[in-house]
Scaffold this active site. Structure first.
Site, short mmCIF file in Angstrom:
data_model
loop_
_atom_site.label_atom_id
_atom_site.label_comp_id
_atom_site.label_asym_id
_atom_site.label_seq_id
_atom_site.Cartn_x
_atom_site.Cartn_y
_atom_site.Cartn_z
CE LYS A 1 -28.83 -20.33 3.32
NZ LYS A 1 -27.01 -21.02 3.41
CG ASP B 1 -25.71 -18.06 -4.20
OD1 ASP B 1 -25.53 -17.91 -5.28
OD2 ASP B 1 -25.82 -18.71 -4.08
#
Length: 411
Positions: free
Chosen positions: A89, A136
């Protein structure tokens, strides 16, 4: 391919739904090229490779797992060391923050602002800009890291089931944390509404009508990971198994594969938790379908009930099937990677890192699924280990091992 295959074995339980629309012969369309393309990839690569600490992540061969799966080769792209953030990410959220700041500072200053000015923090006006997102865990960490690195402010929205460890990891990069009720998709809506009211900028990895540019930048950052992997391979893969979530990462890998190999692209299999299997359900319906409820799965980074609109435009044509897997299958692979049989390196993989590998191992035990996916002893399979122990306490509870100790022992 039209039937939904079910296997009800204990740890290896899965459902597999072919994508009736997909075909390797389908072209890469101009519409898809407007989402992800070679020019934008070159810009993303040039920008990200210039950041302090950049280096390509390793591509490991797992010969023992290949033998167990009945294939010729299994390659595992390990993203756990990416910019010390613990996941792939880092490539997407931070890159999108940099792109957003360049656009907004250009508007505010009335002159072109370069990416170098943004990433060197040479413009004090960046501190007047607030970026935010729902997460998340890993995407929010990347956005917070990017905001801190480039001098902006950051607010991160976390839904109820995001662990305290992941909250603390995000806050360590200077972000303010706001908890929201409901699931991930609910937190996305709260982040969007709050940003509209406060004049903030949402940096999301999921797209929806009217919100496409920033998620496109996130995906373009992810494509750097795919480009690294493909460049390190001695031969093209025949199959890629990808954990999916909203689909941005899977679409980025698939886009790079399609543009590189055309009709000879590998078979693409999407893998998700059975409690958040929006891609399986969408392929079954041949249209995006939202999964509702609490989406309670150990694979927290994949607990997404709605597919990204941009990812759908790519994966509808170029992904061949979608799987739904149990949490037990993920834990099994985490343990097997940490305690491999002789021949494979020990690897620290978080609970959202292993769905692709778990999907491969599940279908490898099912003759009908192998036939449907054309998986055999000549297959070369690529998977992406998209995170390490991004929550060390959760990792230790699931595996009985400490990720840091394992890294020291093997480092």
């Amino acid at each position: 391919m039209s039937e939904l295959i079910r296997n009800t074995g204990t740890d290896a339980a899965f459902t597999l739904c072919p994508n009736r629309h997909a075909d390797p012969a389908l072209p890469w369309t101009p519409e898809q090229d407007s989402i992800l393309n070679d020019t934008a990839l070159a810009e993303a690569r040039a920008t990200i490779s210039g950041w302090a600490g950049y280096e390509p992540t390793p591509l490991h061969s797992l010969p023992t797992r290949a033998r167990q799966a009945g294939v010729a080769e299994v390659l595992y792209k390990d993203e756990g060391s990416r910019f010390r953030l613990g996941s792939f990410k880092a490539l997407g959220g931070a890159y999108a923050v940099a792109r957003l700041l360049r656009t907004e500072l250009t508007r505010r200053l009335g002159r072109p602002v370069s990416m170098t000015e943004v990433t060197s923090c040479s413009l004090r006006q960046a501190a007047e800009i607030t970026v935010c997102c729902a997460t998340d865990g890993n995407h929010g960490r990347s956005v917070a890291w990017g905001a801190q690195s480039f001098g902006a402010r950051c607010v991160i929205f976390l839904h109820a089931t995001v662990s305290k460890g992941r909250e603390e990891a995000i806050a360590a990069y200077g972000a303010r944390i706001r908890r929201t009720p409901g699931n991930y998709d609910d937190s996305v809506r709260v982040a969007r509404q709050t940003a509209e009211r406060e004049g903030w900028f949402v940096v999301s990895d999921t797209s929806y009508p009217g919100y496409m540019a920033i998620p496109r930048d996130v995906m373009q950052g992810y494509e750097v990971m795919a480009d690294e992997a493909f460049g390190a391979m001695s031969a093209p893969p025949t199959h890629i198994f990808l954990q999916t979530g909203v689909g941005g990462m899977a679409a980025a890998v698939t886009a790079r594969a399609k543009r590189r190999w055309g009709a000879g692209r590998p078979r693409i299999v999407l893998c998700d938790p059975d409690r958040a299997a929006c891609w399986r359900d969408s392929f079954r319906a041949d249209a995006p379908v939202a999964v509702t409820g609490d989406l309670d799965t150990l694979m927290a980074g994949l607990a997404c009930g709605e597919v990204s609109a941009l990812a759908w435009e790519i994966l509808r044509d170029h992904a061949d099937a979608a799987m739904a897997l149990t949490d037990a299958a993920a834990v099994r692979e985490m343990i097997r990677l940490a305690r491999p049989e002789a021949g494979d390196p020990p690897l620290v993989a978080g609970e959202s890192a292993v769905a692709g590998l778990a999907g491969l191992m599940a279908v490898s035990e099912d003759r009908e699924a192998r036939q449907l996916l054309k998986l055999d002893d000549s297959s070369r399979v690529l998977v992406f280990g998209t995170e390490s122990d991004t929550d060390p306490e959760v990792y230790a509870a699931l595996t009985g091992l400490a990720g840091e100790e394992l890294r020291r022992a093997t480092g």
